[in-house]
Design an enzyme around this catalytic site. Structure first.
Site, PDB file in Angstrom:
ATOM      1  N   LEU A  61       0.723  -1.081  -0.063  1.00 35.24           N
ATOM      2  CA  LEU A  61      -0.022   0.116  -0.058  1.00 35.24           C
ATOM      3  C   LEU A  61       1.076   1.124   0.165  1.00 35.24           C
ATOM      4  O   LEU A  61       0.378   2.353  -0.637  1.00 35.24           O
ATOM      5  CB  LEU A  61      -1.018  -0.106   1.065  1.00 35.24           C
ATOM      6  CG  LEU A  61      -1.920  -1.156   1.225  1.00 35.24           C
ATOM      7  CD1 LEU A  61      -2.911  -0.800   2.525  1.00 35.24           C
ATOM      8  CD2 LEU A  61      -2.793  -1.260   0.005  1.00 35.24           C
ATOM      9  N   CYS A  72      12.599  -6.336  -4.314  1.00 35.97           N
ATOM     10  CA  CYS A  72      12.079  -5.281  -3.486  1.00 35.97           C
ATOM     11  C   CYS A  72      12.269  -5.662  -2.169  1.00 35.97           C
ATOM     12  O   CYS A  72      12.186  -4.805  -1.037  1.00 35.97           O
ATOM     13  CB  CYS A  72      11.134  -4.290  -3.968  1.00 35.97           C
ATOM     14  SG  CYS A  72       9.729  -5.552  -4.212  1.00 35.97           S
TER      15      CYS A  72
END
Ligand SMILES: [Zn+2]
Length: 367
Positions: free
Chosen positions: A88, A203
């Site tokens: 998010l 990531c």
């Protein structure tokens, strides 16, 4: 340095304002059509265009939202994942309410709200050598939002075969790179970046600045826009490297490789060897594995939910996915065509065993 004597953005004269206001332009796109080199013709081209964003994660959220706002005719979005809370902070198509939903489903709802003029096609599918051709079929441009090379190679090959331009990009930590591949005119991905395995930092391990995603994702859309408007491409035959911390911006020349296994002189016997019958991938999120078959299983989510309900507690159910509590510590999601996410296990073997258990259960109920 003093204040410049002339404004960089001089105000238009009154008669210019009147002429702009007088035209019956669709107000939504007026700031775009008023560009002297775009006009109504440019908007018309954009409204006719069909673009696929493959992978709606960090990069894909940026490019898909921009393309939707611009008013692209058909926007196809492809992803096999579900929304996690760790997404998010940088994947702006999703909110807290999206957590647990298949990404393409949450993204489709958001993009249709962003611009009701466009058509959004959602595909909850893993990109493999068997699905790539279906994913690119009928599209004018493919935008790369992927984070691994195995699916990128499959996508590149499908694009070369179907002669569809492919805007390749990747981003990690503070830097990103991209190029625009036009089959027959520029090098393809395997001409300049073949044989990259996926045992690379991700990531999850080294992190990513959300800001680099904004830059690279928007540059991808701008290249797509130039293609649609019929302008020369800035990144044909050039690989862009950009670092958002140092502001290094390099354009590296690249060229077609005659020995390329995809677009070179001799491509016989050089098939991709990446797809096993069942592929298990460890995802960015801790202890989460995604398992999918080379040939996707056709799973009817409504029927699957009825079967799974008899054995497990259903956490959530939507049009394209179901999440179940498999054991106290393990959650399993079934997404779209045969993608199974297993969360809470420590090895790919464990994830694969659970995949087979779920698929067998769904198959048995068929008989
Ligand atoms: Zn090539």
């Amino acid at each position: 340095m003093g204040i410049p004597s002339q404004s960089l953005y001089p105000l238009p004269r009154i008669n210019q304002v009147k002429s702009v206001m007088g035209l019956k332009r669709n107000t939504r796109y007026s700031r775009f059509t008023v560009l002297s080199d775009v006009g109504e013709e440019g908007l018309h081209r954009l409204r006719q265009a069909r673009v696929a964003v493959v992978g709606v994660g960090g990069l894909g959220c940026v490019s898909a939202l921009q393309l939707a706002s611009l008013g692209i005719g058909v926007l196809r979005i492809v992803d096999r994942d579900i929304v996690e809370i760790s997404n998010l902070q940088r994947q702006h198509l999703y909110t807290d309410e999206s957590v647990g939903l298949p990404k393409v489903e949450a993204a489709q709802q958001r993009l249709e709200k962003q611009n009701p003029d466009i058509t959004v096609e959602a595909m909850a599918l893993s990109v493999t050598e068997t699905t790539a051709e279906r994913i690119v079929e009928g599209m004018d441009i493919i935008i790369d939002g992927l984070d691994r090379f195995a699916p990128r190679y499959a996508l590149n090959r499908a694009c070369v075969k179907q002669k569809i331009p492919y805007v390749f990009a990747g981003a990690l930590a503070a830097s990103g790179n991209m190029t625009t591949i036009v089959p027959g005119e520029t090098p393809c991905l395997e001409c300049f970046l073949g044989d990259v395995d996926d045992e690379q930092p991700t990531c999850a391990t080294v992190g990513i600045y959300p800001t680099i995603l904004g830059v690279i994702g928007n540059l991808q859309v701008h290249e797509a826009l130039r293609l649609i408007l019929g302008r020369p491409l800035q990144l044909a035959n050039r690989l862009l490297y950009f670092n958002i911390e140092t502001l290094d911006f390099h354009l590296i020349p690249i060229s077609i490789n005659k020995d390329c296994p995809v677009c070179g002189d001799n491509t016989e016997g050089k098939e991709l060897q990446t797809d096993l019958d069942v592929t298990v991938t460890e995802l960015c999120d801790d202890q989460t594995f995604l398992v999918h078959a080379r040939v996707p299983e056709a799973i009817d989510i409504g029927r699957a939910s009825k079967i799974l309900k008899k054995h497990y507690k259903i956490i959530s159910k939507s049009a394209l996915g179901i999440q179940i509590q498999f054991t106290d510590k393990i959650q399993v999601s079934v997404v779209g065509e045969g993608n199974i996410l297993v969360k809470g296990v420590s090895s790919s073997e464990e994830a694969e065993a659970i995949y087979h258990q779920i698929i067998d259960l769904l198959r048995e109920a068929n008989h």
